[in-house]
Scaffold this active site. Structure first.
Site, short mmCIF file in Angstrom:
data_model
loop_
_atom_site.label_atom_id
_atom_site.label_comp_id
_atom_site.label_asym_id
_atom_site.label_seq_id
_atom_site.Cartn_x
_atom_site.Cartn_y
_atom_site.Cartn_z
N CYS A 1 47.64 30.99 73.82
CA CYS A 1 47.27 29.72 73.20
C CYS A 1 48.15 28.59 73.74
O CYS A 1 47.65 27.50 74.06
CB CYS A 1 47.40 29.82 71.69
N CYS B 1 48.54 31.51 65.86
CA CYS B 1 48.19 30.23 66.47
C CYS B 1 47.31 29.44 65.52
O CYS B 1 47.72 29.10 64.43
CB CYS B 1 47.51 30.49 67.81
#
Length: 359
Positions: free
Chosen positions: A96, A191
């Site tokens: 991410c 994330c």
């Protein structure tokens, strides 16, 4: 400087913004919106965005909500699904950071600013004219392992305004300046997944695939699992076995079998050797011109603890780590981050290819 500050609604990014404003920077706030995998909105994201709006109004700063929904699911969560389907252990947070926060965001918005700032616990160091990723003083919160796959170009454009502070000091500042989120709990999600349960996410996309749980020493079947993709090497909880503790020590994907070993300190959960492939150096390989082997510190999972060892190059991007101490839970597919022996610099990371444990 003109700064694009990524803000999440949490206390870390809020204090990062506070420090940037105090330093006199021209700050613009950005909130990255990621919807759920079913295309619907995320209630926790609405709460986060409301908090971001309060911070923006508090400092009189512009706040832009940007959507990277499709990019996130195509590049981060698809990677996670593909990895677990192969029986490996992914790290969506690492991907991410490289692909979303400092990839697509930078390409579309961040590049218009002098720097992009985040609330990560990390820092940078300049050595001989080169910028290196450096660790934070708070070992429990240090996030350099999550940043170990970013590129040099990405690192060169980053700022970490709270990277020199321990978490306790960040909380103190938030309370002192009456931040609206001063007492808000830290996010524990993956994330942008927020409050989504990881196993529920995997089940929704991959379903279940029952198979045997076998004691590796005896070959005795102890029970059944619901899918090898729900389990990782070194895992202890969630096996549903009595008489433990039991640890996952191996997965045989073709036979859909999970092998376990019993005991609080069973040798089967440890190893001294980690094989790495796809080695990525952020700034440079510090030993490229000196030797094929060097003393290092490393982490094979997110932890405040560093492990000492020796890194040896065996091919272009293939390396082997020999650890000075036993390593628990060497999980193929997981990233291992490489540090200088003094634990100050994070040079990059490689992907664990596995170690053989024969039943």
């Amino acid at each position: 400087m003109r700064i694009a500050a990524l803000i999440s609604g949490g206390v870390d990014s809020a204090v990062a913004v506070h420090r940037l404003v105090e330093q006199g920077h021209d700050v613009s706030l950005f909130y990255i919106r990621i919807g759920l995998d079913n295309g619907e909105g995320d209630c926790s994201a609405e709460e986060d965005l409301e908090m971001c709006s309060l911070i923006a109004r508090r400092y009189g700063l512009p706040l832009t909500e940007v959507s990277l929904h499709q990019e996130y699911w195509d590049n981060v969560m698809q990677y996670a699904l593909d990895t677990v389907k192969q029986g490996l252990t992914p790290n969506p947070d690492v991907m991410c950071n490289r692909m979303i926060k400092f990839g697509f965001f930078e390409q579309r918005w961040g590049h218009e600013f002098d720097k992009t700032a985040t609330g990560h616990y990390a820092s940078t160091a300049e050595i001989d004219g080169k910028i290196f990723l450096a660790t934070a003083p708070d070992p429990v919160k240090d996030q350099t392992d999550f940043l170990s796959r970013i590129t040099y170009g990405q690192l060169s454009h980053l700022m970490f305004p709270i990277g020199d502070l321990p978490k306790s000091e960040v909380r103190r500042i938030a309370r002192e300046v009456n931040m609206p989120n001063a007492y808000r709990r830290d996010s524990q999600g993956i994330c942008f997944l927020g409050k989504i349960n990881y196993n529920d996410f995997i089940r929704r996309h991959l379903g279940e695939k029952p198979g045997a749980i076998v004691e590796i020493e005896t070959g005795k079947k102890l029970g059944e699992h619901r899918g090898y993709w729900f389990h990782t090497i070194g895992q202890r909880k969630g096996l549903g076995l009595s008489g433990g503790p039991w640890y996952v020590v191996k997965k045989c994907i073709p036979d859909n079998v999970i092998y376990v070993s019993r005991g609080y300190d069973t040798e089967k959960q440890y190893g001294h050797t980690i094989h790495l492939d796809e080695m990525h150096w952020i700034t440079l390989d510090p030993w490229a011109e000196k030797c094929q082997s060097a003393e290092i510190a490393f982490k094979n999972r997110h932890s405040p603890e560093f492990i000492a060892g020796r890194l040896t190059r065996i091919a272009d991007r293939e390396y082997v780590i020999e650890s000075d101490t036993r390593i628990q839970g060497i999980a193929p597919g997981q990233f291992t981050s490489i540090y200088s022996p003094d634990r100050r610099l994070c040079y990059g990371s490689g992907i664990i290819t596995g170690r053989e444990i024969k039943p």
